[in-house]
Design an enzyme around this catalytic site. Sequence first.
Site, PDB file in Angstrom:
ATOM      1  N   TYR A 143       0.823  -1.208   0.000  1.00 32.93           N
ATOM      2  CA  TYR A 143       0.000   0.000   0.000  1.00 32.93           C
ATOM      3  C   TYR A 143       0.861   1.265   0.000  1.00 32.93           C
ATOM      4  O   TYR A 143       0.428   2.310  -0.477  1.00 32.93           O
ATOM      5  CB  TYR A 143      -0.917   0.038   1.227  1.00 32.93           C
ATOM      6  CG  TYR A 143      -2.231  -0.676   1.043  1.00 32.93           C
ATOM      7  CD1 TYR A 143      -2.281  -2.024   0.751  1.00 32.93           C
ATOM      8  CD2 TYR A 143      -3.433   0.013   1.190  1.00 32.93           C
ATOM      9  CE1 TYR A 143      -3.485  -2.674   0.603  1.00 32.93           C
ATOM     10  CE2 TYR A 143      -4.645  -0.634   1.053  1.00 32.93           C
ATOM     11  CZ  TYR A 143      -4.662  -1.975   0.755  1.00 32.93           C
ATOM     12  OH  TYR A 143      -5.866  -2.614   0.611  1.00 32.93           O
ATOM     13  N   LYS A 192       2.887 -15.402   2.810  1.00 39.67           N
ATOM     14  CA  LYS A 192       3.059 -16.222   1.603  1.00 39.67           C
ATOM     15  C   LYS A 192       4.548 -16.556   1.526  1.00 39.67           C
ATOM     16  O   LYS A 192       5.231 -16.269   0.534  1.00 39.67           O
ATOM     17  CB  LYS A 192       2.550 -15.441   0.375  1.00 39.67           C
ATOM     18  CG  LYS A 192       2.473 -16.254  -0.902  1.00 39.67           C
ATOM     19  CD  LYS A 192       1.362 -17.295  -0.918  1.00 39.67           C
ATOM     20  CE  LYS A 192       1.446 -18.145  -2.183  1.00 39.67           C
ATOM     21  NZ  LYS A 192       0.519 -19.305  -2.150  1.00 39.67           N
ATOM     22  N   ASP A 224      -3.341 -18.259   1.127  1.00 38.03           N
ATOM     23  CA  ASP A 224      -4.371 -18.976   0.359  1.00 38.03           C
ATOM     24  C   ASP A 224      -5.076 -20.004   1.247  1.00 38.03           C
ATOM     25  O   ASP A 224      -6.300 -20.132   1.243  1.00 38.03           O
ATOM     26  CB  ASP A 224      -3.784 -19.618  -0.912  1.00 38.03           C
ATOM     27  CG  ASP A 224      -2.517 -20.412  -0.660  1.00 38.03           C
ATOM     28  OD1 ASP A 224      -1.944 -20.328   0.446  1.00 38.03           O
ATOM     29  OD2 ASP A 224      -2.081 -21.135  -1.585  1.00 38.03           O
ATOM     30  N   ASP A 248      -6.309  -6.737   4.283  1.00 36.01           N
ATOM     31  CA  ASP A 248      -7.427  -6.124   3.567  1.00 36.01           C
ATOM     32  C   ASP A 248      -8.361  -7.206   3.040  1.00 36.01           C
ATOM     33  O   ASP A 248      -9.579  -7.161   3.237  1.00 36.01           O
ATOM     34  CB  ASP A 248      -6.891  -5.280   2.402  1.00 36.01           C
ATOM     35  CG  ASP A 248      -8.016  -4.678   1.588  1.00 36.01           C
ATOM     36  OD1 ASP A 248      -8.977  -4.155   2.207  1.00 36.01           O
ATOM     37  OD2 ASP A 248      -7.965  -4.743   0.343  1.00 36.01           O
ATOM     38  N   ASP A 252     -12.349  -8.639   4.702  1.00 38.12           N
ATOM     39  CA  ASP A 252     -13.617  -8.672   3.958  1.00 38.12           C
ATOM     40  C   ASP A 252     -14.228 -10.068   4.060  1.00 38.12           C
ATOM     41  O   ASP A 252     -15.428 -10.230   4.270  1.00 38.12           O
ATOM     42  CB  ASP A 252     -13.402  -8.328   2.471  1.00 38.12           C
ATOM     43  CG  ASP A 252     -13.808  -6.899   2.147  1.00 38.12           C
ATOM     44  OD1 ASP A 252     -13.633  -6.034   3.031  1.00 38.12           O
ATOM     45  OD2 ASP A 252     -14.298  -6.648   1.035  1.00 38.12           O
TER      46      ASP A 252
HETATM   47  C1  IPM Z   1     -10.319  -1.101   3.916  1.00 40.59           C
HETATM   48  C2  IPM Z   1     -10.621  -0.585   2.550  1.00 40.59           C
HETATM   49  C3  IPM Z   1      -9.485   0.314   2.118  1.00 40.59           C
HETATM   50  C4  IPM Z   1      -8.222  -0.511   2.066  1.00 40.59           C
HETATM   51  C5  IPM Z   1      -9.733   1.022   0.778  1.00 40.59           C
HETATM   52  C6  IPM Z   1     -11.046   1.765   0.758  1.00 40.59           C
HETATM   53  C7  IPM Z   1      -8.599   1.924   0.417  1.00 40.59           C
HETATM   54  O1  IPM Z   1     -10.837  -1.629   1.663  1.00 40.59           O
HETATM   55  O2  IPM Z   1     -10.155  -0.283   4.839  1.00 40.59           O
HETATM   56  O3  IPM Z   1     -10.234  -2.315   4.078  1.00 40.59           O
HETATM   57  O4  IPM Z   1      -7.930  -1.155   1.053  1.00 40.59           O
HETATM   58  O5  IPM Z   1      -7.501  -0.531   3.077  1.00 40.59           O
HETATM   59 MG    MG Z   2     -10.841  -3.545   2.585  1.00 40.00          MG
END
Ligand code: IPM
Ligand code: MG
Length: 357
Positions: A143, A192, A224, A248, A252
Amino acid sequence: MKEYKVAVIPGDGIGVEIVGEALKVLEKVGAKYDTKFNLTEVKAGGCAIDEFSVPLPDATLEVCKNSDAVLLGAVGGPKWDTLPGEKRPEKALMGLRGGLGLYANLRPAKVYDVLKSASPLKEEIINKGVDLLVVRELTGGIYFGERGRDVQNGINSAYDTERYNVEEIKRIAHVAFKAALKRNKKVTSVDKANILESSRLWRETVTEVAKEYKDVELNYLYVDNAAMQLVRDPSQFDVIVTSNIFGDILTDEASMVTGSIGMLPSASLRNDSFGMYEPIHGSAPDIAGKDLANPLAQILSVAMMLEYSFNMTEAAKDIENAVEKVLNSGYRTGDIYTEGSKKVGTKEMAKLVLAEL
Ligand code: IPM
Ligand code: MG
């Protein structure tokens, strides 16, 4: 009476509504615990682009730096999706994380008993429960690494770089082990290392740090496999520590496993008590301004702020208990609604929580 300065960034979309509701909760808790929160509202994200032509105005970062904590809603929306990378609302998040030095991102994913049916996982899997904490490194890795475009052999190319140094890995590992000591004393380090050199350094360093935490069990998973294990049996996890990009992706997935992304708060921290608190979900422009959004992740973000920045553990527990009571009474916003429960809007949901406080 104690006093704290809180920078408030509602941001875009539903951020505005849910922050408004969460602040009512903050005020009520403040009154109960004889604490005054001095709020300064500032702009970041799409609304800042509209007004100042930049996603993160200097003045916003300054106010945050001069505060004890930041409460953030969400940023972004289709209106700004076609802007170039440097000008996108998401850039505000990068600027806040980097500019404030918030290297440790804590993302708890837990499934509430009464919301188990919202999980897409089979009953026999979800019934074993999910209560895990992802500790995501937030100011390093790909990032923030070198990136660019060039032409190689006449062909347009682009690159991003994953780079970690030992100090960055050590400090995030300490956060994970310390968190595990307060939980179920298990850390899973995700990397990884079968391919990436940065992951091999990650693994070596986490192994070294682990020696200082004899009571915590450490294991390792390749990313993975970790992604697969999260849906196969999420109950096996306590604390997961991982890099910025793997964190990240896995957060999710973890939020989906619980079935209620609208319920999950997060904290971004550094070594002092300063932190930024925000829901895991985004700005949900499709339902913005319609009193449909679930305010609970934002309200639970206030609870995390009280716990981590102000050491008000009891007040944080009050909020969590209030949320649980409201859920147990059958109230649901649209995102977690199932037949037979009572559907309420953003405002009503917050009101119910306030009534329990
Ligand atoms: C998160 C989001 C952010 C990230 C985006 C919106 C830049 O997905 O906070 O997880 O990738 O960190
Ligand atoms: Mg995210």
